[in-house]
Design a protein around this motif. Sequence first.
Motif, PDB file in Angstrom:
ATOM      1  N   GLN A 196      25.686  47.356  44.812  1.00 13.35           N
ATOM      2  CA  GLN A 196      26.864  47.772  45.567  1.00 13.35           C
ATOM      3  C   GLN A 196      26.592  47.608  47.052  1.00 13.35           C
ATOM      4  O   GLN A 196      25.515  47.962  47.534  1.00 13.35           O
ATOM      5  CB  GLN A 196      27.204  49.230  45.280  1.00 13.35           C
ATOM      6  N   PHE A 213      30.991  44.847  44.976  1.00  7.45           N
ATOM      7  CA  PHE A 213      29.877  44.734  44.050  1.00  7.45           C
ATOM      8  C   PHE A 213      29.427  43.287  43.934  1.00  7.45           C
ATOM      9  O   PHE A 213      30.240  42.376  43.894  1.00  7.45           O
ATOM     10  CB  PHE A 213      30.282  45.291  42.677  1.00  7.45           C
ATOM     11  N   ASP A 249      34.862  47.968  40.424  1.00  9.69           N
ATOM     12  CA  ASP A 249      33.592  48.559  40.009  1.00  9.69           C
ATOM     13  C   ASP A 249      33.280  48.123  38.577  1.00  9.69           C
ATOM     14  O   ASP A 249      34.116  48.289  37.685  1.00  9.69           O
ATOM     15  CB  ASP A 249      33.703  50.080  40.095  1.00  9.69           C
TER      16      ASP A 249
END
Length: 118
Positions: A33, A43, A55
């Motif tokens: 991240q 990411f 995510d």
Amino acid sequence: GYAPAPIPPAGYAPPPQVPSVAPNLLLPFGWEQRLDPSGRPYFVNHQTKATQYEDPRILPPGWEQRTDSQGKFYFVDHNTQRTTYEDPRLKQKAAISENTSNEKSKSELDSAFLNLPK
């Protein structure tokens, strides 16, 4: 899908501690991240050399995250029509940890994580 993250200006370095969207959950193997220049987390998948804003620790199919009147997150399982304060992604993490105790190879664990029942 994948959305390319902006290229930071020369000399830009993210803060030493990047705030996590889901701090109690491990990223899948090969993921990192980072923050873009505006501070938005994105990411990096080092295996595919791709970046995305979504995510990779997404909720299982049929689940939704909501906030109660106290500001606390809870989760709705539309499959069973139940709610819980227990994050279903933590169960996925526990399943991976359990496999670790069986001394499986890193590639087997990665595959197990990516192929959990949905």
